[in-house]
Each structure stands twice: as C-alpha cells, then as structure tokens.
Write a protein that holds these residues in place. Structure first.
Motif, PDB file in Angstrom:
ATOM      1  N   GLY A   8      -4.917 -84.291   1.494  1.00  0.00           N
ATOM      2  CA  GLY A   8      -3.647 -84.550   1.946  1.00  0.00           C
ATOM      3  C   GLY A   8      -4.091 -85.179   3.367  1.00  0.00           C
ATOM      4  N   PHE A  12       1.292 -86.303   7.314  1.00  0.00           N
ATOM      5  CA  PHE A  12       1.473 -86.305   8.654  1.00  0.00           C
ATOM      6  C   PHE A  12       0.495 -85.309   9.178  1.00  0.00           C
ATOM      7  CE2 PHE A  12       4.672 -83.111  11.413  1.00  0.00           C
ATOM      8  CZ  PHE A  12       4.020 -83.731  12.295  1.00  0.00           C
ATOM      9  N   ILE A  13      -0.106 -84.084   9.040  1.00  0.00           N
ATOM     10  CA  ILE A  13      -0.689 -83.411   9.581  1.00  0.00           C
ATOM     11  C   ILE A  13      -2.144 -84.030   9.323  1.00  0.00           C
ATOM     12  CG2 ILE A  13      -1.942 -80.840   9.641  1.00  0.00           C
ATOM     13  CD1 ILE A  13       0.806 -79.945   8.670  1.00  0.00           C
ATOM     14  N   ARG A  33      -5.273 -89.859  -3.509  1.00  0.00           N
ATOM     15  CA  ARG A  33      -4.868 -90.436  -4.817  1.00  0.00           C
ATOM     16  C   ARG A  33      -4.911 -91.901  -4.816  1.00  0.00           C
ATOM     17  NH1 ARG A  33       0.884 -87.959  -5.323  1.00  0.00           N
ATOM     18  NH2 ARG A  33       0.645 -88.599  -3.124  1.00  0.00           N
ATOM     19  N   LEU A  67      -5.060 -79.550   2.381  1.00  0.00           N
ATOM     20  CA  LEU A  67      -3.491 -79.778   2.674  1.00  0.00           C
ATOM     21  C   LEU A  67      -2.594 -80.386   1.721  1.00  0.00           C
ATOM     22  CD1 LEU A  67      -3.985 -81.060   6.228  1.00  0.00           C
ATOM     23  CD2 LEU A  67      -3.530 -78.956   5.781  1.00  0.00           C
ATOM     24  N   GLY A  69      -0.163 -81.710  -1.242  1.00  0.00           N
ATOM     25  CA  GLY A  69       0.697 -81.169  -2.107  1.00  0.00           C
ATOM     26  C   GLY A  69       2.065 -81.784  -2.223  1.00  0.00           C
ATOM     27  N   GLU A  70       2.653 -82.111  -3.188  1.00  0.00           N
ATOM     28  CA  GLU A  70       3.970 -82.715  -3.362  1.00  0.00           C
ATOM     29  C   GLU A  70       4.809 -82.174  -2.017  1.00  0.00           C
ATOM     30  OE1 GLU A  70       4.406 -84.932  -5.620  1.00  0.00           O
ATOM     31  OE2 GLU A  70       6.704 -85.105  -5.432  1.00  0.00           O
ATOM     32  N   PRO A  71       5.526 -83.283  -1.340  1.00  0.00           N
ATOM     33  CA  PRO A  71       6.246 -82.846  -0.161  1.00  0.00           C
ATOM     34  C   PRO A  71       7.638 -81.933  -0.916  1.00  0.00           C
ATOM     35  CG  PRO A  71       6.126 -85.061  -0.488  1.00  0.00           C
ATOM     36  CD  PRO A  71       5.165 -84.509  -1.665  1.00  0.00           C
ATOM     37  N   LYS A  84       6.154 -78.747  -9.962  1.00  0.00           N
ATOM     38  CA  LYS A  84       5.265 -80.155  -9.302  1.00  0.00           C
ATOM     39  C   LYS A  84       4.643 -79.552  -7.815  1.00  0.00           C
ATOM     40  CE  LYS A  84       4.861 -84.988  -9.133  1.00  0.00           C
ATOM     41  NZ  LYS A  84       5.626 -86.305  -9.371  1.00  0.00           N
ATOM     42  N   SER A  88       0.857 -79.394  -8.129  1.00  0.00           N
ATOM     43  CA  SER A  88      -0.215 -80.135  -7.232  1.00  0.00           C
ATOM     44  C   SER A  88      -0.963 -79.516  -6.296  1.00  0.00           C
ATOM     45  CB  SER A  88       0.868 -81.210  -6.272  1.00  0.00           C
ATOM     46  OG  SER A  88       1.780 -80.546  -5.564  1.00  0.00           O
ATOM     47  N   ARG A  89      -0.384 -78.398  -5.905  1.00  0.00           N
ATOM     48  CA  ARG A  89      -1.063 -77.583  -4.823  1.00  0.00           C
ATOM     49  C   ARG A  89      -2.455 -76.608  -5.425  1.00  0.00           C
ATOM     50  NH1 ARG A  89       3.434 -78.548  -2.491  1.00  0.00           N
ATOM     51  NH2 ARG A  89       3.531 -79.175  -0.470  1.00  0.00           N
ATOM     52  N   THR A  92      -5.156 -79.121  -7.115  1.00  0.00           N
ATOM     53  CA  THR A  92      -6.119 -79.559  -6.360  1.00  0.00           C
ATOM     54  C   THR A  92      -7.141 -78.603  -5.740  1.00  0.00           C
ATOM     55  OG1 THR A  92      -4.250 -81.191  -5.251  1.00  0.00           O
ATOM     56  CG2 THR A  92      -6.423 -80.775  -4.003  1.00  0.00           C
ATOM     57  N   ALA A 115       2.015 -71.690   3.890  1.00  0.00           N
ATOM     58  CA  ALA A 115       2.889 -71.666   4.991  1.00  0.00           C
ATOM     59  C   ALA A 115       3.805 -70.473   5.369  1.00  0.00           C
ATOM     60  CB  ALA A 115       3.926 -72.708   4.311  1.00  0.00           C
ATOM     61  N   ILE A 168       6.977 -74.635  11.130  1.00  0.00           N
ATOM     62  CA  ILE A 168       7.596 -76.148  11.260  1.00  0.00           C
ATOM     63  C   ILE A 168       6.940 -76.816  12.137  1.00  0.00           C
ATOM     64  CG2 ILE A 168       9.984 -77.218  11.321  1.00  0.00           C
ATOM     65  CD1 ILE A 168      11.271 -74.529  11.069  1.00  0.00           C
ATOM     66  N   GLU A 173       6.764 -86.959  12.745  1.00  0.00           N
ATOM     67  CA  GLU A 173       7.069 -86.894  11.148  1.00  0.00           C
ATOM     68  C   GLU A 173       7.813 -85.518  10.693  1.00  0.00           C
ATOM     69  OE1 GLU A 173       4.535 -88.462   7.969  1.00  0.00           O
ATOM     70  OE2 GLU A 173       3.848 -89.887   9.356  1.00  0.00           O
TER      71      GLU A 173
HETATM   72  N1  LIG Z   1       4.501 -80.304   7.914  1.00  0.00           N
HETATM   73  C1  LIG Z   1       5.075 -79.116   7.994  1.00  0.00           C
HETATM   74  O1  LIG Z   1       5.883 -78.751   8.988  1.00  0.00           O
HETATM   75  C2  LIG Z   1       4.452 -78.047   7.236  1.00  0.00           C
HETATM   76  C3  LIG Z   1       4.746 -76.650   7.205  1.00  0.00           C
HETATM   77  C4  LIG Z   1       4.231 -75.864   6.598  1.00  0.00           C
HETATM   78  C5  LIG Z   1       3.472 -76.306   5.393  1.00  0.00           C
HETATM   79  N2  LIG Z   1       2.992 -77.491   5.306  1.00  0.00           N
HETATM   80  C6  LIG Z   1       2.087 -77.944   4.336  1.00  0.00           C
HETATM   81  O2  LIG Z   1       1.145 -78.493   4.742  1.00  0.00           O
HETATM   82  C7  LIG Z   1       0.460 -79.707   4.109  1.00  0.00           C
HETATM   83  C8  LIG Z   1       0.560 -80.960   4.783  1.00  0.00           C
HETATM   84  O3  LIG Z   1       1.759 -81.125   5.311  1.00  0.00           O
HETATM   85  P1  LIG Z   1       1.996 -82.591   5.559  1.00  0.00           P
HETATM   86  O4  LIG Z   1       3.433 -82.533   6.363  1.00  0.00           O
HETATM   87  O5  LIG Z   1       0.978 -83.347   6.409  1.00  0.00           O
HETATM   88  O6  LIG Z   1       2.375 -83.071   4.040  1.00  0.00           O
HETATM   89  P2  LIG Z   1       2.705 -84.587   3.860  1.00  0.00           P
HETATM   90  O7  LIG Z   1       3.054 -85.466   5.085  1.00  0.00           O
HETATM   91  O8  LIG Z   1       3.648 -84.557   2.869  1.00  0.00           O
HETATM   92  O9  LIG Z   1       1.145 -85.056   3.130  1.00  0.00           O
HETATM   93  C9  LIG Z   1       0.630 -84.355   1.999  1.00  0.00           C
HETATM   94  C10 LIG Z   1      -0.494 -85.315   1.462  1.00  0.00           C
HETATM   95  O10 LIG Z   1      -0.704 -84.746   0.126  1.00  0.00           O
HETATM   96  C11 LIG Z   1      -0.768 -85.657  -0.928  1.00  0.00           C
HETATM   97  N3  LIG Z   1       0.155 -85.566  -2.009  1.00  0.00           N
HETATM   98  C12 LIG Z   1       1.418 -85.584  -2.205  1.00  0.00           C
HETATM   99  N4  LIG Z   1       1.841 -85.223  -3.122  1.00  0.00           N
HETATM  100  C13 LIG Z   1       0.828 -84.982  -3.983  1.00  0.00           C
HETATM  101  C14 LIG Z   1       0.570 -84.719  -5.253  1.00  0.00           C
HETATM  102  N5  LIG Z   1       1.713 -84.634  -6.003  1.00  0.00           N
HETATM  103  N6  LIG Z   1      -0.477 -84.282  -5.701  1.00  0.00           N
HETATM  104  C15 LIG Z   1      -1.552 -84.402  -5.116  1.00  0.00           C
HETATM  105  N7  LIG Z   1      -1.346 -84.480  -3.817  1.00  0.00           N
HETATM  106  C16 LIG Z   1      -0.516 -84.858  -3.363  1.00  0.00           C
HETATM  107  C17 LIG Z   1      -0.719 -86.990  -0.190  1.00  0.00           C
HETATM  108  O11 LIG Z   1      -1.865 -87.541  -0.239  1.00  0.00           O
HETATM  109  P3  LIG Z   1      -2.404 -88.569  -1.067  1.00  0.00           P
HETATM  110  O12 LIG Z   1      -1.196 -89.605  -1.253  1.00  0.00           O
HETATM  111  O13 LIG Z   1      -3.395 -89.672  -0.097  1.00  0.00           O
HETATM  112  O14 LIG Z   1      -2.932 -88.259  -2.086  1.00  0.00           O
HETATM  113  C18 LIG Z   1      -0.033 -86.676   1.027  1.00  0.00           C
HETATM  114  O15 LIG Z   1      -0.478 -87.451   2.184  1.00  0.00           O
HETATM  115  C19 LIG Z   1       1.406 -79.628   2.661  1.00  0.00           C
HETATM  116  O16 LIG Z   1       0.972 -79.282   1.657  1.00  0.00           O
HETATM  117  C20 LIG Z   1       2.684 -79.032   3.271  1.00  0.00           C
HETATM  118  O17 LIG Z   1       3.371 -78.246   2.316  1.00  0.00           O
HETATM  119  C21 LIG Z   1       3.629 -78.495   6.028  1.00  0.00           C
END
Ligand SMILES: NC(=O)c1ccc[n+]([C@@H]2O[C@H](COP(=O)([O-])OP(=O)(O)OC[C@H]3O[C@@H](n4cnc5c(N)ncnc54)[C@H](OP(=O)(O)O)[C@@H]3O)[C@@H](O)[C@H]2O)c1
Length: 303
Positions: A8, A12-13, A33, A67, A69-71, A84, A88-89, A92, A115, A168, A173
């Motif tokens: 991941g 964003f992170i 991917r 990190l 996972g499907e958004p 999904k 996805s999580r 992986t 989370a 959050i 982003e």
């Molecule tokens: N941002 C927040 O506020 C927040 C809060 C709580 C928890 N989280 C968790 O922390 C993690 C990172 O957050 P983020 O905001 O950086 O997420 P993000 O921007 O949505 O990025 C997640 C990454 O996961 C990969 N991904 C997406 N769909 C996928 C799938 N179906 N199968 C496998 N890989 C997939 C993608 O990488 P590739 O396309 O390069 O494979 C993507 O860059 C997430 O799992 C999210 O649920 C985030």
C-alpha cells in the motif's frame, strides 16, 4: 542500510511514509499491483515490486509496513464491496506471512494495518478508549479484527507485531479532502447530532508514529494512531470552518446521511469513539500536532 517493505506504499499514507523512511536512511521496497503507475507516484530510489517472489532469497527485509487494502470511503458498502475490503487486506497479509514463513530471514517488526474501527460502534460517550478497551460489534470491527487476526501468525516467526489502529488521517487526501468542498462553499456543518467523536491524526504525525513504532523494540500489540486530543464532530466542524474562514452552520441530518451513504455513513460518519493513543505516548512519542487547531492551520493555510 536497513530495508523496509511497504504494502500500500502508493497510497496516501504509504507515499508519505516511503519518502520519510528514505530520508531516515531506509532502503524502501514497495509492493504494488501496478509498478508502472507506482513509478509515477513515488520518488526515485524506491524499488517497486509486483510480487514478493521478486525478493531474492538472500535479500534481508528488516521491517514490513502493511497498509494495502481496498478503499473504504469510496461509496456505499454493498455486500460485494464489504467482502472486497476484507479479502484485499487479509489476502495481502496472508501472502506476506506465507512468504516469510518459508524463508530463513524474517523481519524484526511488522507494522500491520488496522483502524480505530476496531473498537466498533460508538456514540457520544465520554469514556476514553485506549488499547485495552473492548469492542462493540459492527462491520468495521469485524473487518479490523479479521485484518489483525491474519497478521497474528507473524508472532510465531519471532517478528515483533504491531496492529496500527489508525484514526482519521488529516492531509491533502483522505477524509479532509472529501470534507473541504462543501466547507469552501460555506455549506459545511455538523453531521447528525455532531456528538460523535472524531479521533484524528495529522499525516506528519502518522508517519512519525509508524517510524517510531518500527524503532521501539519494546512496543507491540495494538497501538492507537490518533492525536491525544480527539474532538466531537461538532467541534471538528467548528474548527474546520474557522480555519477556512467560512461558516459551518449547515447540518447534515442523520437520516439524510443514512439515505445517501447507507451503512458506510452510519459507521464512518455518524459513529465514533473517543480513542486516545495511550501506548505510543507511554513509549515516549511526542506529537508535533496534538491540537486540531494547529493541524488544520498547518494543512489549510493558503486555502
Ligand atoms: N487514511 C485514513 O484516514 C485511514 C484511517 C484508518 C485506516 N486506514 C487504513 O490504512 C491503510 C492505508 O490508508 P491510505 O489512506 O493510505 O489508503 P489508500 O490511499 O486507499 O491506499 C491503499 C493502497 O492499497 C492498495 N490497494 C487498494 N485496493 C487494493 C486491493 N483491492 N487489493 C490490494 N491492494 C489494494 C493500493 O496500492 P497499489 O494500487 O499500489 O497496489 C493503494 O495505494 C488502508 O488500508 C486504510 O484502510 C486509513
């Protein structure tokens, strides 16, 4: 030079983390991917792989940050999308385990995603929720629980394991970017009764907290990644309006949220718990942005 593998890492992170980890002297490998698209999103110097098999047998990986996972917030939660989110999580994380279990060299530490949704349904109750708190069952809890459980076998490999219960994340982003348009038009306001807690964290603190967790050899288990001063939605709304110099008086009633966003709106917008980062603070981590006002000022100055 030590090596950090990030799944991941294009998100964003992950993008902020990759850049900071490199700046701290790590060699960074991102599992993605789509390496071609990742190359345009990440700084030069990061190695991109589309399969764990690209790592050679003798190549050590010292730390893994998981990190991927499907958004979750991209739309309504259908049964197919919810599956999904889980698959996805979990897939992986299981693939990481199977790969390292079959290797002699294991990572010293795995920071595995989770989370604050782990704590499940919450309302306006005042009780602070630290890492020892129990959970109230809902889909968010089930998702995080299954994600954490899929990482648990790493302990049998001798890898220190952290479940990163992330709040959050505020940055360019994610949730803040989604909230900005109505607020900029002066149409923002509290969601539902505004009493639900919003445990937030500035993206810079999020990344620093992950790097701190990698370094702190005595830190393990669940770690809340949230600022020490969560606020209720009503207060978040007021401070966001103030930071943008706009009114924030247009409430979005709970029934409308349920109609527009269904279960996603119920669990991500109308519910929240007063999550606090007890373990990481006890381990000596200092937040650069402990107060929402300072975080918003930093992120929104010039808007
Ligand atoms: N941002 C927040 O506020 C927040 C809060 C709580 C928890 N989280 C968790 O922390 C993690 C990172 O957050 P983020 O905001 O950086 O997420 P993000 O921007 O949505 O990025 C997640 C990454 O996961 C990969 N991904 C997406 N769909 C996928 C799938 N179906 N199968 C496998 N890989 C997939 C993608 O990488 P590739 O396309 O390069 O494979 C993507 O860059 C997430 O799992 C999210 O649920 C985030």
């Amino acid at each position: 030079m030590k090596t950090m593998l990030i799944t991941g890492g294009t998100g964003f992170i992950g993008r902020h983390l990759s850049a900071q980890a490199m700046a701290h002297g790590w060699q960074v490998i991102v599992l993605t991917r789509d390496t071609a698209s990742a190359a345009g999103r990440l700084p030069a110097g990061i190695r991109l792989i589309d399969s764990l098999d690209r790592l050679t047998q003798g190549e050590p990986v010292d730390a893994v940050v998981n990190l991927a996972g499907e958004p979750l917030a991209a739309g309504r939660w259908t049964e197919a999308r919810k599956q999904k989110f889980i698959d996805s999580r979990v897939a992986t994380t299981q693939a990481l385990y199977q790969f390292f279990a079959a290797r002699e060299q294991r990572p010293q530490v795995l920071i595995s995603g989770s989370a604050i949704g782990f704590y499940g349904a919450g309302n306006g109750q005042d009780k602070p929720v630290d890492e020892s708190a129990g959970a109230v069952d809902n889909f968010s809890h089930q998702l995080c629980q299954q994600w954490e459980q899929s990482a648990a076998p790493f302990e049998s490999l001798g890898t220190r394991l952290i479940y990163l219960r992330t709040g959050i994340v505020l940055g360019e982003e994610g949730a803040l970017a989604k909230m900005l348009p109505p607020f900029k038009f002066g149409l923002g306001g509290p969601v539902g009764d505004g009493q639900q807690w919003m445990p937030w964290i500035h993206i810079d603190d999020m990344v620093a907290l992950i790097l701190h967790s990698v370094d702190q050899s005595d830190l393990s288990g669940p770690v809340n990644a949230t600022a020490p001063n969560p606020v209720r939605n009503r207060e978040f709304t007021r401070q966001l309006g103030a930071a943008l110099h706009r009114p924030a008086i247009f409430p979005m009633p709970g029934p409308l949220v349920r109609i527009l966003f269904g279960q996603m709106g119920e669990e991500l917008l109308l519910q929240g718990q007063r999550v606090v980062p007890s373990k990481v603070q006890d381990s000596g981590f200092n937040f650069q942005y402990p107060l929402l006002e300072d975080a918003l000022t930093d992120l929104l100055s010039g808007q």
